[in-house]
Design a protein around this motif. Structure first.
Motif, PDB file in Angstrom:
ATOM      1  N   UNK A  16       0.836  -1.206   0.000  1.00  0.00           N
ATOM      2  CA  UNK A  16       0.000   0.000   0.000  1.00  0.00           C
ATOM      3  C   UNK A  16       0.868   1.253   0.000  1.00  0.00           C
ATOM      4  N   UNK A  17       0.581   2.149  -0.916  1.00  0.00           N
ATOM      5  CA  UNK A  17       1.385   3.360  -1.055  1.00  0.00           C
ATOM      6  C   UNK A  17       1.279   4.239   0.179  1.00  0.00           C
ATOM      7  N   UNK A  18       0.098   4.304   0.780  1.00  0.00           N
ATOM      8  CA  UNK A  18      -0.137   5.275   1.843  1.00  0.00           C
ATOM      9  C   UNK A  18       0.389   4.843   3.198  1.00  0.00           C
ATOM     10  N   UNK A  19       0.717   3.558   3.370  1.00  0.00           N
ATOM     11  CA  UNK A  19       1.165   3.123   4.701  1.00  0.00           C
ATOM     12  C   UNK A  19       2.647   3.422   4.898  1.00  0.00           C
ATOM     13  N   UNK A  20       2.929   4.085   6.008  1.00  0.00           N
ATOM     14  CA  UNK A  20       4.305   4.269   6.439  1.00  0.00           C
ATOM     15  C   UNK A  20       4.344   3.990   7.934  1.00  0.00           C
ATOM     16  N   UNK A  21       5.384   3.372   8.449  1.00  0.00           N
ATOM     17  CA  UNK A  21       6.565   2.886   7.745  1.00  0.00           C
ATOM     18  C   UNK A  21       6.324   1.495   7.158  1.00  0.00           C
ATOM     19  N   UNK A  22       7.093   1.179   6.124  1.00  0.00           N
ATOM     20  CA  UNK A  22       6.985  -0.150   5.513  1.00  0.00           C
ATOM     21  C   UNK A  22       8.306  -0.555   4.891  1.00  0.00           C
ATOM     22  N   UNK A  23       8.396  -1.856   4.636  1.00  0.00           N
ATOM     23  CA  UNK A  23       9.511  -2.455   3.915  1.00  0.00           C
ATOM     24  C   UNK A  23       8.917  -3.128   2.688  1.00  0.00           C
ATOM     25  N   UNK A  24       9.539  -2.940   1.544  1.00  0.00           N
ATOM     26  CA  UNK A  24       9.032  -3.478   0.279  1.00  0.00           C
ATOM     27  C   UNK A  24      10.103  -4.332  -0.386  1.00  0.00           C
ATOM     28  N   UNK A  25       9.701  -5.508  -0.845  1.00  0.00           N
ATOM     29  CA  UNK A  25      10.605  -6.346  -1.626  1.00  0.00           C
ATOM     30  C   UNK A  25      10.170  -6.340  -3.083  1.00  0.00           C
ATOM     31  N   UNK A  26      11.055  -5.887  -3.960  1.00  0.00           N
ATOM     32  CA  UNK A  26      10.860  -5.937  -5.411  1.00  0.00           C
ATOM     33  C   UNK A  26      11.856  -6.941  -5.966  1.00  0.00           C
ATOM     34  N   UNK A  27      11.365  -8.007  -6.570  1.00  0.00           N
ATOM     35  CA  UNK A  27      12.245  -9.089  -6.990  1.00  0.00           C
ATOM     36  C   UNK A  27      13.065  -8.744  -8.226  1.00  0.00           C
ATOM     37  N   UNK A  28      12.524  -7.948  -9.120  1.00  0.00           N
ATOM     38  CA  UNK A  28      13.250  -7.597 -10.335  1.00  0.00           C
ATOM     39  C   UNK A  28      12.537  -6.445 -11.030  1.00  0.00           C
ATOM     40  N   UNK A  29      13.073  -6.046 -12.165  1.00  0.00           N
ATOM     41  CA  UNK A  29      12.485  -4.959 -12.952  1.00  0.00           C
ATOM     42  C   UNK A  29      11.978  -5.466 -14.295  1.00  0.00           C
ATOM     43  N   UNK A  30      11.580  -6.728 -14.363  1.00  0.00           N
ATOM     44  CA  UNK A  30      11.139  -7.293 -15.638  1.00  0.00           C
ATOM     45  C   UNK A  30       9.952  -6.539 -16.226  1.00  0.00           C
ATOM     46  N   UNK A  31       9.095  -6.022 -15.366  1.00  0.00           N
ATOM     47  CA  UNK A  31       7.902  -5.319 -15.856  1.00  0.00           C
ATOM     48  C   UNK A  31       8.252  -4.056 -16.646  1.00  0.00           C
ATOM     49  N   UNK A  32       9.496  -3.623 -16.561  1.00  0.00           N
ATOM     50  CA  UNK A  32       9.932  -2.442 -17.315  1.00  0.00           C
ATOM     51  C   UNK A  32      10.405  -2.790 -18.727  1.00  0.00           C
ATOM     52  N   UNK A  33      10.532  -4.079 -19.025  1.00  0.00           N
ATOM     53  CA  UNK A  33      11.102  -4.494 -20.293  1.00  0.00           C
ATOM     54  C   UNK A  33      10.006  -4.820 -21.304  1.00  0.00           C
ATOM     55  N   UNK A  34      10.191  -4.418 -22.549  1.00  0.00           N
ATOM     56  CA  UNK A  34       9.154  -4.692 -23.554  1.00  0.00           C
ATOM     57  C   UNK A  34       8.984  -6.172 -23.864  1.00  0.00           C
ATOM     58  N   UNK A  35      10.001  -7.008 -23.593  1.00  0.00           N
ATOM     59  CA  UNK A  35       9.895  -8.436 -23.901  1.00  0.00           C
ATOM     60  C   UNK A  35       9.518  -9.276 -22.684  1.00  0.00           C
ATOM     61  N   UNK A  36       8.935  -8.635 -21.656  1.00  0.00           N
ATOM     62  CA  UNK A  36       8.621  -9.358 -20.417  1.00  0.00           C
ATOM     63  C   UNK A  36       7.426 -10.285 -20.571  1.00  0.00           C
ATOM     64  N   UNK A  37       6.619 -10.091 -21.602  1.00  0.00           N
ATOM     65  CA  UNK A  37       5.422 -10.899 -21.856  1.00  0.00           C
ATOM     66  C   UNK A  37       4.323 -10.682 -20.825  1.00  0.00           C
ATOM     67  N   UNK A  38       4.427  -9.642 -20.009  1.00  0.00           N
ATOM     68  CA  UNK A  38       3.337  -9.305 -19.105  1.00  0.00           C
ATOM     69  C   UNK A  38       2.222  -8.634 -19.910  1.00  0.00           C
ATOM     70  N   UNK A  39       0.970  -8.822 -19.528  1.00  0.00           N
ATOM     71  CA  UNK A  39      -0.114  -8.065 -20.170  1.00  0.00           C
ATOM     72  C   UNK A  39       0.126  -6.564 -20.016  1.00  0.00           C
ATOM     73  N   UNK A  40      -0.276  -5.800 -21.016  1.00  0.00           N
ATOM     74  CA  UNK A  40      -0.027  -4.366 -21.010  1.00  0.00           C
ATOM     75  C   UNK A  40      -0.565  -3.697 -19.750  1.00  0.00           C
TER      76      UNK A  40
END
Length: 370
Positions: free
Chosen positions: A99-123
């Protein structure tokens, strides 16, 4: 522990389909729970897992309490309701969303694949992540990711800013916690040491095609009378129809193992001549580490986090050169080369344990909660 803020884990991952991200989140929480249970009750902070309603039952925790909310899982639940449920706590989010609005928090992002055009994620999914991920990261006390490569990637794509980022490597020793399925090779018609293993994928960045082209070259060499031992390719995951629908062309004699549990997967690793891992980008690259723990040599593309994670323990092959893949496969026919690869793999993979990951995570959470 009176000066330590309560800790709450975001349990929405338990409501979705069981994938690699949810599995990592579950295992990390269980490792933290095990460590907490070893602490005197009056010295450990209150820790809970907040889950939406309707989540499948799981094995109970020893020190972490489970709070099930009356509302079902949704983006609205995570963004609007969860902050109210976690008010006053350090909220720990291990499955790429928070949730964007909750502070304090810790966030785990596994990778940046969603930024790549060949990630095959739905638009829609790609756009959603591109919008939310920077907001989530910039409103977190700490962002966790699984490799230095992922950290650099997330920075390059503008997902994380100048805030604190910590590396939390995955563990891989779960593959040794179950016995190998002794009948797996027999069921699939495989002979120990006479097949190559690969995880199939329709995603472009997984680069399956270079392996298929290498196997085609091997077929041509065999037909030309060259000394090339017969080897089958075994694919875990999608079947032939799925791969061909994506424009990929597996060899005719490919064996499709389908989705595999850890017991079957361990048997396949232990019986393979090598694991082939041609991906062009990986945030961590778990299969090579699992394979190494199972005495299986690894041939991989030197891309993404694979060089960082595998070091010199994996044989590397250019992601665009099927002839190099063929040469590396042939190199493992030499017993000394193979034995060296197995020894190096065991030494390298031994550092990636869930116990180490759990200790690192708990130490970080207690620091931030103070």
């Amino acid at each position: 522990m009176s000066a330590v803020r309560p800790i709450a884990f975001n349990g929405k991952f338990r409501a979705g389909k069981h994938n690699g991200v949810s599995r990592v989140a579950d295992r990390l929480i269980r490792e933290v729970d095990s460590l907490l249970s070893q602490m005197p009750p009056d010295e450990r902070p209150p820790v809970r897992l907040i889950v939406p309603s309707g989540c499948p039952p799981e094995e109970p925790y020893r020190a972490i309490t489970i709070e099930e909310d009356g509302q079902g899982p949704s983006q609205k639940w995570e963004q609007r309701r969860l902050p109210r449920l976690a008010r006053g706590s350090l909220l720990v989010n291990l499955a790429n969303l928070a949730p964007v609005t909750h502070r304090p928090k810790v966030l785990m992002l596994h990778d940046a694949q969603f930024c790549r055009p060949d990630c095959s994620y739905p638009l829609r999914q790609r756009l959603g992540y591109r919008l939310l991920a920077p907001l989530m990261a910039r409103t977190s006390r700490v962002v966790l990711t699984v490799s230095d490569y992922s950290r650099q990637d997330l920075t390059r794509f503008g997902v994380i800013g100048s805030g604190r980022v910590e590396i939390l490597h995955n563990g891989a020793d779960h593959i040794l916690e179950v016995p190998a399925d002794e009948r797996a090779l027999e069921r699939l018609g495989l002979i120990h040491g006479e097949y190559l293993l690969m995880f199939g994928s329709v995603k472009a960045y997984k680069n399956n095609q270079v392996v298929f082209e290498a196997m085609a070259l091997a077929g041509e060499a065999s037909r030309a009378g060259m000394d090339w031992p017969p080897r089958q390719l075994v694919i875990v995951g999608p079947d032939r129809a799925a791969l061909e629908a994506a424009g990929l062309h597996p060899p005719e004699n490919t064996v499709f193992a389908g989705p595999c549990n850890d017991s079957v997967l361990r048997a396949l690793y232990e019986g393979a001549q090598a694991l082939l891992f041609p991906s062009r980008t990986e945030g961590f690259g778990l299969p090579p580490v699992e394979a190494m723990l199972c005495h299986c040599p690894v041939i991989a593309a030197p891309c993404g986090a694979v060089p960082e994670v595998c070091g010199a323990a994996a044989l590397m092959a250019d992601p665009d050169r099927p002839d190099i893949w063929l040469a590396q496969i042939a190199a493992l026919d030499d017993p000394e080369t193979r034995a060296l690869a197995v020894r190096a793999g065991l030494a390298r993979a031994g550092r990636y344990t869930w116990a180490n990951a759990g200790r690192t995570l708990l130490r970080l959470l207690l620091e931030v909660a103070r």
